[in-house]
Design a protein around this motif. Structure first.
Motif, PDB file in Angstrom:
ATOM      1  N   GLU A 169       0.924  -1.444   0.033  1.00 23.13           N
ATOM      2  CA  GLU A 169       0.119  -0.071  -0.228  1.00 23.13           C
ATOM      3  C   GLU A 169       0.695   1.192  -0.050  1.00 23.13           C
ATOM      4  OE1 GLU A 169      -2.696  -0.530   3.302  1.00 23.13           O
ATOM      5  OE2 GLU A 169      -3.870  -2.105   2.182  1.00 23.13           O
ATOM      6  N   ARG A 170       1.928   1.318   0.785  1.00 24.58           N
ATOM      7  CA  ARG A 170       3.031   2.332   0.861  1.00 24.58           C
ATOM      8  C   ARG A 170       3.534   2.664  -0.663  1.00 24.58           C
ATOM      9  NH1 ARG A 170       4.417   0.454   5.763  1.00 24.58           N
ATOM     10  NH2 ARG A 170       6.289  -0.404   4.915  1.00 24.58           N
ATOM     11  N   VAL A 171       3.971   1.428  -1.290  1.00 25.07           N
ATOM     12  CA  VAL A 171       4.406   1.602  -2.493  1.00 25.07           C
ATOM     13  C   VAL A 171       3.568   1.996  -3.593  1.00 25.07           C
ATOM     14  CG1 VAL A 171       5.495   0.054  -4.440  1.00 25.07           C
ATOM     15  CG2 VAL A 171       6.302  -0.314  -2.011  1.00 25.07           C
ATOM     16  N   ALA A 172       2.374   1.587  -3.577  1.00 17.71           N
ATOM     17  CA  ALA A 172       1.264   2.111  -4.650  1.00 17.71           C
ATOM     18  C   ALA A 172       1.162   3.704  -4.404  1.00 17.71           C
ATOM     19  CB  ALA A 172      -0.141   1.303  -4.374  1.00 17.71           C
ATOM     20  N   ALA A 173       1.118   4.064  -2.796  1.00 20.94           N
ATOM     21  CA  ALA A 173       0.703   5.478  -2.923  1.00 20.94           C
ATOM     22  C   ALA A 173       1.820   6.182  -3.338  1.00 20.94           C
ATOM     23  CB  ALA A 173       0.553   5.767  -1.295  1.00 20.94           C
ATOM     24  N   MET A 174       3.225   5.713  -2.919  1.00 23.09           N
ATOM     25  CA  MET A 174       4.434   6.339  -3.455  1.00 23.09           C
ATOM     26  C   MET A 174       4.520   6.551  -4.897  1.00 23.09           C
ATOM     27  SD  MET A 174       5.491   7.902  -0.846  1.00 23.09           S
ATOM     28  CE  MET A 174       6.047   8.846  -1.581  1.00 23.09           C
ATOM     29  N   THR A 175       4.043   5.402  -5.462  1.00 25.73           N
ATOM     30  CA  THR A 175       4.063   5.393  -7.024  1.00 25.73           C
ATOM     31  C   THR A 175       3.322   6.360  -7.861  1.00 25.73           C
ATOM     32  OG1 THR A 175       4.650   2.787  -6.970  1.00 25.73           O
ATOM     33  CG2 THR A 175       3.509   3.873  -9.187  1.00 25.73           C
ATOM     34  N   ALA A 176       2.272   6.639  -7.183  1.00 25.23           N
ATOM     35  CA  ALA A 176       1.417   7.712  -7.580  1.00 25.23           C
ATOM     36  C   ALA A 176       1.949   9.160  -7.691  1.00 25.23           C
ATOM     37  CB  ALA A 176      -0.052   7.766  -7.051  1.00 25.23           C
ATOM     38  N   THR A 177       2.561   9.363  -6.172  1.00 30.51           N
ATOM     39  CA  THR A 177       3.274  10.383  -5.870  1.00 30.51           C
ATOM     40  C   THR A 177       4.398  10.655  -6.956  1.00 30.51           C
ATOM     41  OG1 THR A 177       2.537  10.436  -3.644  1.00 30.51           O
ATOM     42  CG2 THR A 177       4.217  11.726  -4.008  1.00 30.51           C
ATOM     43  N   LEU A 178       5.143   9.762  -6.970  1.00 33.57           N
ATOM     44  CA  LEU A 178       6.529   9.758  -7.765  1.00 33.57           C
ATOM     45  C   LEU A 178       6.296  10.049  -9.309  1.00 33.57           C
ATOM     46  CD1 LEU A 178       9.459   9.124  -8.029  1.00 33.57           C
ATOM     47  CD2 LEU A 178       8.966   6.896  -8.531  1.00 33.57           C
ATOM     48  N   HIS A 179       5.223   9.488  -9.695  1.00 34.63           N
ATOM     49  CA  HIS A 179       4.987   9.703 -11.037  1.00 34.63           C
ATOM     50  C   HIS A 179       4.302  11.128 -11.233  1.00 34.63           C
ATOM     51  CE1 HIS A 179       4.206   6.665 -14.398  1.00 34.63           C
ATOM     52  NE2 HIS A 179       5.396   6.319 -13.762  1.00 34.63           N
ATOM     53  N   ALA A 180       3.466  11.724 -10.265  1.00 32.24           N
ATOM     54  CA  ALA A 180       3.073  13.020 -10.272  1.00 32.24           C
ATOM     55  C   ALA A 180       4.307  14.033 -10.426  1.00 32.24           C
ATOM     56  CB  ALA A 180       2.023  13.280  -9.301  1.00 32.24           C
ATOM     57  N   ALA A 181       5.188  13.607  -9.331  1.00 36.45           N
ATOM     58  CA  ALA A 181       6.441  14.714  -9.376  1.00 36.45           C
ATOM     59  C   ALA A 181       7.327  14.542 -10.729  1.00 36.45           C
ATOM     60  CB  ALA A 181       7.204  14.072  -8.101  1.00 36.45           C
ATOM     61  N   ALA A 182       7.412  13.353 -11.104  1.00 35.96           N
ATOM     62  CA  ALA A 182       8.183  13.456 -12.475  1.00 35.96           C
ATOM     63  C   ALA A 182       7.666  14.323 -13.362  1.00 35.96           C
ATOM     64  CB  ALA A 182       8.511  11.788 -12.826  1.00 35.96           C
ATOM     65  N   ARG A 183       6.410  14.028 -13.473  1.00 31.64           N
ATOM     66  CA  ARG A 183       5.580  14.605 -14.533  1.00 31.64           C
ATOM     67  C   ARG A 183       5.700  16.119 -14.371  1.00 31.64           C
ATOM     68  NH1 ARG A 183       1.108  11.893 -14.084  1.00 31.64           N
ATOM     69  NH2 ARG A 183       1.693  10.505 -15.724  1.00 31.64           N
ATOM     70  N   ALA A 184       5.530  16.700 -12.988  1.00 32.52           N
ATOM     71  CA  ALA A 184       5.820  18.060 -12.820  1.00 32.52           C
ATOM     72  C   ALA A 184       7.280  18.452 -13.096  1.00 32.52           C
ATOM     73  CB  ALA A 184       5.397  18.399 -11.367  1.00 32.52           C
ATOM     74  N   PHE A 185       8.277  17.616 -12.720  1.00 28.88           N
ATOM     75  CA  PHE A 185       9.734  18.055 -12.918  1.00 28.88           C
ATOM     76  C   PHE A 185       9.982  18.259 -14.365  1.00 28.88           C
ATOM     77  CE2 PHE A 185      14.122  16.499 -12.703  1.00 28.88           C
ATOM     78  CZ  PHE A 185      14.780  17.557 -11.757  1.00 28.88           C
ATOM     79  N   THR A 186       9.377  17.203 -15.270  1.00 31.15           N
ATOM     80  CA  THR A 186       9.581  17.450 -16.540  1.00 31.15           C
ATOM     81  C   THR A 186       8.813  18.578 -17.208  1.00 31.15           C
ATOM     82  OG1 THR A 186       9.521  14.910 -16.862  1.00 31.15           O
ATOM     83  CG2 THR A 186       9.208  16.226 -18.705  1.00 31.15           C
TER      84      THR A 186
END
Length: 144
Positions: free
Chosen positions: A51-68
């Motif tokens: 569950e932590r990994v799934a939550a962080m995956t969503a956060t990581l993708h959002a951050a990577a998209r914003a970073f790009t």
């Protein structure tokens, strides 16, 4: 007469993880929704960790998209993969269809090229499986 419980959606989708977990160095894998819910997880990963990994995956993708976007001013860049390297290994996240991601954690000795390649193969297989209509019993089979 006993009945077999029908598989849960997580059970139905977790098969996609098996070939990844057979790769040398791959320790864990999770399929997650875009809003951070677990759709499938490797057996060795506890429920709370998944569950932590799934939550962080969503956060990581959002951050990577914003970073790009910050670098390029592109409205909604499509991510191919996001990789986090640490002394413990690599976390790799790839889009796996509409509102879904596939995340893998591999040790530092893993061959990332092989892992990324197999992740793309499994994403394609998952897409085909989810696009296939559910098989219906024909009338003759249902009467047996």
């Amino acid at each position: 007469m006993s009945s077999t419980p029908s598989p849960t959606p997580v059970d139905e989708i977790s098969w996609v993880l098996n070939p990844l977990l057979e790769l040398p160095g791959v320790l864990h894998a999770v399929i997650a929704t875009g809003d951070g819910l677990v759709e499938g997880a490797s057996n060795g990963l506890g429920r709370a960790s998944a569950e932590r990994v799934a939550a962080m995956t969503a956060t990581l993708h959002a951050a990577a998209r914003a970073f790009t976007t910050a670098f390029t001013d592109a409205e909604r860049p499509r991510l191919a993969q996001t990789v986090v390297e640490s002394d413990l290994g690599y976390a790799v996240v790839v889009p796996a269809g509409e509102n879904t991601s596939l995340a893998v954690f591999a040790g530092p000795d893993a061959q990332l090229g092989n892992v990324a390649y197999q992740m793309q193969i499994q994403v394609a297989a998952l897409g085909r499986a989810l696009a296939s209509p559910t098989r219906q019993q024909d009338a003759a089979t249902a009467r047996s």
